[in-house]
Scaffold this motif. Structure first.
Motif, short mmCIF file in Angstrom:
data_model
loop_
_atom_site.label_atom_id
_atom_site.label_comp_id
_atom_site.label_asym_id
_atom_site.label_seq_id
_atom_site.Cartn_x
_atom_site.Cartn_y
_atom_site.Cartn_z
N VAL A 1 15.57 0.86 -28.87
CA VAL A 1 15.56 2.18 -29.49
C VAL A 1 16.97 2.77 -29.57
CG1 VAL A 1 14.51 4.48 -29.36
CG2 VAL A 1 13.26 2.49 -28.46
N VAL A 2 17.27 3.47 -30.68
CA VAL A 2 18.42 4.36 -30.75
C VAL A 2 17.94 5.72 -31.24
CG1 VAL A 2 20.22 2.62 -31.06
CG2 VAL A 2 19.04 3.56 -33.07
N ALA A 3 18.81 6.73 -31.08
CA ALA A 3 18.44 8.10 -31.43
C ALA A 3 18.90 8.44 -32.85
CB ALA A 3 19.06 9.08 -30.44
N GLY A 4 18.13 9.33 -33.48
CA GLY A 4 18.50 9.90 -34.77
C GLY A 4 18.81 11.38 -34.64
N ASN A 5 19.09 12.02 -35.77
CA ASN A 5 19.47 13.43 -35.73
C ASN A 5 18.36 14.31 -35.17
OD1 ASN A 5 18.62 12.45 -38.49
ND2 ASN A 5 18.40 14.64 -38.84
N HIS A 6 17.10 14.01 -35.48
CA HIS A 6 16.01 14.84 -34.95
C HIS A 6 15.85 14.63 -33.44
CE1 HIS A 6 14.45 16.65 -38.62
NE2 HIS A 6 14.77 15.52 -39.22
N ASP A 7 16.14 13.43 -32.96
CA ASP A 7 16.08 13.18 -31.51
C ASP A 7 17.15 14.00 -30.79
OD1 ASP A 7 14.02 11.12 -31.72
OD2 ASP A 7 15.60 9.94 -32.68
N HIS A 8 18.31 14.14 -31.43
CA HIS A 8 19.40 14.90 -30.81
C HIS A 8 19.14 16.40 -30.84
CE1 HIS A 8 22.61 12.21 -29.46
NE2 HIS A 8 22.19 11.37 -30.39
N ALA A 9 18.13 16.84 -31.59
CA ALA A 9 17.72 18.24 -31.51
C ALA A 9 16.93 18.51 -30.23
CB ALA A 9 16.89 18.62 -32.73
#
Length: 331
Positions: free
Chosen positions: A114-122
């Protein structure tokens, strides 16, 4: 399952000179001479009941069928894992509602990287990293990390470098149709870039894949990511990467430029037919695009053998839409 202890060691950015540790694939087919895996992006359901979309459910079902019929050793999950604001804690019910209770096929009970996207960083990305200790199939050791595999019965190798493009380029508000505005921490961004350059420069793997959330090239809503064109693309070209894999735009795309395959596979939860940036990619680079809602979503299946990487775009309706083949690296 895989032996992942060493993965956590090589993931740390300070350890730049640690020799690559290979992940042992558990294979029941002793005659197999390839690695097979699925790639899905932007699959993260909804924050309110029923916590999933019809596209996520259809795509999950077809991923299970594909993994069963064509085989899959693992899944790459390329960000926007939980819409719209990630998760709050490692105990967040969204892990169950949008992941565990959706991807239930036995054939998907394999490692997910898994890696993070922009919504995950919210939300709380560290909670997603911590969830690796809770779920036996959820593997997210650090914001960015390296995966190394030996192709069964061959002396060939595959390396996948998993990136956090949000830490590299900055976050973006999709509802405002923003572009990444620059990293929150230039120190953190440069550290990741140095890590990536060192890993790519050292790699002697026959196949070298780089994966993140934001696209380098895309013809759809978000278009090319200027930051990645400036900071990542030169490394992909210089070090002869095989392909770059991403999501962010909610469709399936394949572009080829400077010998590198660019795979956009962001169709795990929504579908978007937008092609507003069709003139912002290199001429003749686009080979395939679909954003039709009638596909019910989609993902890619990849197979690596001694000589080639085969990329198959699959719609949730159950048929393959496009196939691309890339040769092993000429080092």
């Amino acid at each position: 399952m895989m032996f992942l202890q060493q993965l956590f060691i090589v993931a740390l950015p300070a350890v730049l000179c640690y020799p690559p540790s290979f992940i042992d694939l558990e294979t029941k087919d002793g005659n197999r001479s390839s690695i097979r895996f699925l790639v899905v992006g932007d699959w993260g359901g909804l924050p309110n009941a029923p916590f999933i979309t019809p596209i996520e459910r259809a795509t999950a079902r077809e991923m299970g069928r594909t993994a069963d019929q064509l085989g899959a050793d693992f899944v790459l999950a390329l960000g926007d894992n939980f819409y719209y604001k990630g998760v709050k804690s490692v105990d967040d019910p969204r892990f169950q509602e949008t992941f565990e209770n959706v991807y239930t096929a036995k054939s998907l009970n394999i490692p997910w990287f898994v890696v993070a996207g922009n919504h995950d960083h919210a939300g709380n990305v560290l909670a997603q990293i911590e969830y690796s200790k809770v779920s036996p199939r959820w593997n997210f050791p650090y914001y960015y990390y390296e995966l190394n595999f030996r192709i069964p019965k061959m002396d060939s190798t595959l390396t996948i470098l998993m990136l956090d493009t949000v830490l590299l380029c900055g976050n973006t508000d999709d509802f405002l149709d923003q572009k990444p505005q620059g990293p929150r921490s230039s120190v953190q961004a440069n550290r990741q870039l140095l890590w990536l350059q060192e890993r790519m420069a050292r790699s002697k793997s026959d196949f070298l894949l780089v994966a993140g959330h934001y696209p380098v090239w895309s013809i759809s809503e978000h278009g090319p990511t200027d930051c990645l064109l400036k900071r990542l693309r030169p490394l992909l070209v210089k070090y002869k990467a095989t392909a770059y894999l991403c999501g962010h735009d909610h469709n399936l795309q394949y572009l080829k430029e400077s010998g590198i395959g660019y795979v956009v596979t962001g169709a795990g939860n929504f579908m978007d037919p937008d092609i507003r940036h069709r003139n912002d990619v290199p001429k003749n680079s686009l080979r395939f695009f679909t954003g039709k809602a009638s596909t019910l979503g989609g993902f890619t299946h990849m197979e690596v053998n001694k000589k080639k990487l085969t990329i198959t775009f699959i719609q949730a309706r159950g048929t393959s839409l496009y196939r691309a083949v890339l040769p092993k690296r000429d080092l």
